[in-house]
Enzyme design. Structure first.
Site, PDB file in Angstrom:
ATOM      1  N   GLY A 107       0.820  -1.217   0.000  1.00 24.57           N
ATOM      2  CA  GLY A 107       0.000   0.000   0.000  1.00 24.57           C
ATOM      3  C   GLY A 107       0.846   1.256   0.000  1.00 24.57           C
ATOM      4  O   GLY A 107       0.401   2.321   0.436  1.00 24.57           O
ATOM      5  N   GLY A 109       1.694   2.728  -2.647  1.00 21.16           N
ATOM      6  CA  GLY A 109       1.337   3.531  -3.827  1.00 21.16           C
ATOM      7  C   GLY A 109       2.232   3.276  -5.018  1.00 21.16           C
ATOM      8  O   GLY A 109       2.740   4.224  -5.627  1.00 21.16           O
ATOM      9  N   SER A 110       2.408   1.997  -5.365  1.00 19.28           N
ATOM     10  CA  SER A 110       3.308   1.666  -6.477  1.00 19.28           C
ATOM     11  C   SER A 110       2.768   2.196  -7.807  1.00 19.28           C
ATOM     12  O   SER A 110       3.543   2.615  -8.663  1.00 19.28           O
ATOM     13  CB  SER A 110       3.546   0.166  -6.555  1.00 19.28           C
ATOM     14  OG  SER A 110       2.317  -0.516  -6.536  1.00 19.28           O
ATOM     15  N   SER A 111       1.449   2.209  -7.987  1.00 17.78           N
ATOM     16  CA  SER A 111       0.899   2.678  -9.270  1.00 17.78           C
ATOM     17  C   SER A 111       1.188   4.165  -9.454  1.00 17.78           C
ATOM     18  O   SER A 111       1.584   4.606 -10.537  1.00 17.78           O
ATOM     19  CB  SER A 111      -0.611   2.465  -9.325  1.00 17.78           C
ATOM     20  OG  SER A 111      -0.935   1.181  -8.919  1.00 17.78           O
ATOM     21  N   ALA A 112       0.979   4.947  -8.392  1.00 19.82           N
ATOM     22  CA  ALA A 112       1.246   6.386  -8.469  1.00 19.82           C
ATOM     23  C   ALA A 112       2.735   6.629  -8.720  1.00 19.82           C
ATOM     24  O   ALA A 112       3.108   7.476  -9.538  1.00 19.82           O
ATOM     25  CB  ALA A 112       0.818   7.071  -7.171  1.00 19.82           C
ATOM     26  N   ALA A 113       3.588   5.862  -8.031  1.00 21.80           N
ATOM     27  CA  ALA A 113       5.035   6.062  -8.192  1.00 21.80           C
ATOM     28  C   ALA A 113       5.475   5.691  -9.605  1.00 21.80           C
ATOM     29  O   ALA A 113       6.307   6.376 -10.204  1.00 21.80           O
ATOM     30  CB  ALA A 113       5.801   5.241  -7.151  1.00 21.80           C
ATOM     31  N   ASP A 154      -1.564  10.328  -3.569  1.00 22.73           N
ATOM     32  CA  ASP A 154      -0.407   9.445  -3.752  1.00 22.73           C
ATOM     33  C   ASP A 154       0.481   9.935  -4.894  1.00 22.73           C
ATOM     34  O   ASP A 154       1.711   9.917  -4.796  1.00 22.73           O
ATOM     35  CB  ASP A 154      -0.855   7.987  -3.971  1.00 22.73           C
ATOM     36  CG  ASP A 154      -2.034   7.844  -4.921  1.00 22.73           C
ATOM     37  OD1 ASP A 154      -2.533   8.867  -5.451  1.00 22.73           O
ATOM     38  OD2 ASP A 154      -2.475   6.693  -5.154  1.00 22.73           O
TER      39      ASP A 154
END
Ligand code: PMV
Length: 321
Positions: A107, A109-113, A154
């Site tokens: 959680g 925030g890998s997608s945002a990163a 994020d």
């Protein structure tokens, strides 16, 4: 030409859920990063290699971006490329590879990163001259294309870094603290399903009038937290975490695991503790006097949690040598 950019993951400190409806939140970037490399690909298509999400080879024609089969793990990358290619009229094939310091399960925030780092890498690769705000906006748009919901907090943490006060859709982004925070982080071992929890809270909000007053209390505490950072008052900031956690529990987004770990941290003399993010799993955070950090960590672990060795206030998206 080969360009690598990286962006940090995040932890929500105060204000989750209410932030989706226009309230402020405070989020910090963590020193766990996602790295994205962009390089030439002669075949006139997008070629993605993301072993961190179990995808070694993925090909897509530029004319088909966002169409046909879109594997879940590729959706964020593909929609970001589509947005950037459409905006700047790009047609050249590229090869993209991604790697991450952290699991998508935490959680952080890998997608945002990943969208933030990819936007930054594309910016230099094609010399697009995007500002930090342009990078934030296009990355947030790609997240909305895929998820349909989300405040973008994020993405803001991944792009701007540090510890920031954020109001969706990014009109207010202000630094509230420089550097690391006296905070201990515990992972439940359970993956939170953010879109489902957002929908659950939306339904509660539609059916129950009292949810508005919970959100009003959250707005007040986030604004209070902002001023307490200025005063460096971590005792009161801890108390506000406890208050925020109580309010989140009334929204039904805590869990047995989170509650146990939060109690473990508080029993070990943390100033305060709460879940971080959508709830239902992922991570909890505890503010503590540094002299009790080890005890708080142990309190979380004896309550069934996994201690996460992370520092907060990390640098935002950047190019890597
Ligand atoms: O589950 P996370 O860590 O992505 O946090 C979600 C926070 C929410 O406020 C519930 C949603 C959002 O986009 O702000």
């Amino acid at each position: 030409m080969k360009v690598t950019a990286s962006a940090p993951g995040k932890l929500m400190l105060y204000g989750e859920h209410a932030v989706v409806y226009g309230s402020p939140c405070i989020v910090t970037a963590v020193d766990q990063r996602v790295r994205v490399t962009v390089e030439p690909n002669g075949e006139g298509e997008i070629h993605v290699c993301s072993p961190n999400v179990g995808l070694d080879e993925y090909h897509k024609k530029i004319s088909k971006l966002g169409k046909d089969d879109l594997p879940k793990s590729m959706a964020f990358v593909e929609m970001l490329v589509k947005r950037v290619y459409e905006k700047f009229g790009l047609k050249t094939g590229i090869r993209i590879s991604t790697e991450s310091d952290f699991s998508t399960q935490f959680g952080f925030g890998s997608s945002a990163a990943v969208v933030a780092a990819l936007a930054k890498a594309l910016d230099l690769y094609f010399d697009l001259k995007m500002t930090q705000k342009d990078i934030f906006q296009i990355a947030y748009q790609a997240v909305l294309d895929v998820q349909g919901v989300g405040s973008g907090f994020d993405v803001a943490a991944s792009v701007y870094g540090g510890t920031i006060y954020y109001v969706t859709p990014g009109d207010i982004i202000e630094s509230v603290w420089e550097g690391n925070l006296p905070m201990v982080v515990g992972y439940t071992g359970v993956k939170a399903d953010t879109p489902t929890l957002i929908r659950q809270v939306a339904e509660l909000k539609r059916n129950e009038g009292w949810v508005e007053s919970v959100f009003a209390d959250i707005i007040n505490l986030v604004n209070k937290a902002k001023t307490l950072f200025e005063k460096k008052d971590f005792v009161q900031l801890g108390k506000l975490m406890n208050k925020n956690q109580k309010l989140l529990a009334t929204l039904n987004v805590s869990s047995v695991e989170l509650d146990k770990m939060i109690k473990g941290a508080k029993d070990a003399k943390a100033y305060g503790a709460k879940l971080s993010g959508a709830g239902g799993g992922d991570c909890m955070i505890a503010l503590t006097d540094k002299k009790y950090s080890k005890e708080v960590m142990e309190g979380i672990v004896s309550a069934g949690g996994i201690w996460m060795n992370v520092k907060t206030g990390a640098e935002g998206v950047r190019l890597e040598k």
